[in-house]
Write an enzyme that holds these catalytic residues in place. Structure first.
Site, short mmCIF file in Angstrom:
data_model
loop_
_atom_site.label_atom_id
_atom_site.label_comp_id
_atom_site.label_asym_id
_atom_site.label_seq_id
_atom_site.Cartn_x
_atom_site.Cartn_y
_atom_site.Cartn_z
N ARG A 69 59.35 21.94 16.89
CA ARG A 69 59.24 21.39 15.93
C ARG A 69 60.61 20.53 15.08
O ARG A 69 61.36 21.18 15.30
CB ARG A 69 57.99 22.49 14.97
N ARG A 108 64.22 22.53 10.95
CA ARG A 108 64.69 23.73 9.89
C ARG A 108 65.46 24.66 10.26
O ARG A 108 65.53 25.38 11.49
CB ARG A 108 62.80 24.24 9.45
N LYS A 134 49.25 25.26 9.45
CA LYS A 134 48.42 24.57 8.14
C LYS A 134 48.65 23.81 7.08
O LYS A 134 48.25 23.20 6.40
CB LYS A 134 49.17 25.54 7.03
N ARG A 171 59.21 35.83 12.03
CA ARG A 171 58.29 35.61 10.55
C ARG A 171 57.51 35.69 11.58
O ARG A 171 56.12 36.52 10.48
CB ARG A 171 59.12 34.28 10.66
N ARG A 198 50.73 35.45 1.25
CA ARG A 198 51.35 35.81 1.92
C ARG A 198 50.44 37.36 2.15
O ARG A 198 51.41 38.17 2.53
CB ARG A 198 52.47 35.16 1.89
#
Ligand code: ADP
Ligand code: ZN
Length: 209
Positions: free
Chosen positions: A127, A155, A13, A166, A88
């Site tokens: 990532r 992260r 996204k 998640r 969300r």
């Protein structure tokens, strides 16, 4: 033009939003980025949000809706926004509808960037994000940001256990929005398991560009 980007964490996204900002000059609003900034600056919001974020849980709706109300009133939103990571939950989607109608602005599309769960786990655990500018790369791209030479880091919520949580949270809380926007005839499904540029061509086509 106001657009919602829907998709599991790591679906791409943010990457697609950045391309839309570049090509269309829309304001990019990422609730995740706003929250991470708040955590970094240890604001009241950041202090409240951190525990949820580290666990891969959603930050409570009332906090998110308040921050979005404030954000949508900023002048840069008047030409249109790309919403990345909001809404969300169904509560947030209903709140967005009323924010937009109060501002007399339409919602033009909800784009679902669709990516298989196992592909997502592999993507997110490799990532890395730039501490200075938020640019996203893979661990194999090195330790400095290609955009600003800042430090690339993982992260706190990109470890495998939190990523799987998640994904569960996405299935339970956010996936119902697919039906919600289908019901409003706004949903466009895009295969996100392809090169970002190829995905973007579909995004532009879906928006009629
Ligand atoms: P991703 O889409 O990769 O999970 P984000 O940067 O969008 O990452 O969000 C990171 C975290 O911030 C989420 O796991 C959640 O804790 C919190 N968050 C972001 N947006 C929302 C939202 N709209 N509602 C509740 N929590 C949110
Ligand atoms: Zn950078």
């Amino acid at each position: 033009m106001n657009i919602v980007l829907l998709g599991a964490p790591g679906a791409g996204k943010g990457t697609q939003a950045a391309k839309l900002v570049e090509s269309r000059g829309l304001a990019h609003i990422s609730t995740g980025d706003i929250l991470r900034e708040a955590v970094k600056n240890q604001t009241e919001l950041g202090v409240k949000a951190k525990g949820y974020m580290d666990a891969g849980e959603l930050v409570p709706d009332d906090l998110i809706v308040d921050l979005m109300k404030e954000r949508m009133e900023q002048p840069d939103t008047s030409e249109g926004v790309i919403l990345d990571g909001f809404p969300r939950t169904t509560t947030q989607a209903v709140a967005l509808d009323s924010m937009l109608s109060e501002l007399e602005r339409p919602l033009n599309a909800a784009l679902l960037i669709d990516v298989d769960a196992e592909v997502i786990v592999a993507r997110l655990t490799s990532r890395r994000m730039c501490r200075a500018c938020g640019h996203i790369c893979s661990v194999s791209d090195g330790q400095t940001c290609p955009k600003c030479a800042g430090e690339m880091y993982q992260r706190d919520d990109d470890n495998e256990e939190t990523v799987r949580n998640r994904l569960d949270v996405f299935d339970k809380s956010t996936a119902p929005l697919i039906d919600y926007y289908q019901g409003q005839d706004l949903l466009v499904r895009i295969d996100g398991d392809r090169d970002p540029g190829v995905v973007f061509a579909d995004v532009e086509a879906a928006l009629g560009f």
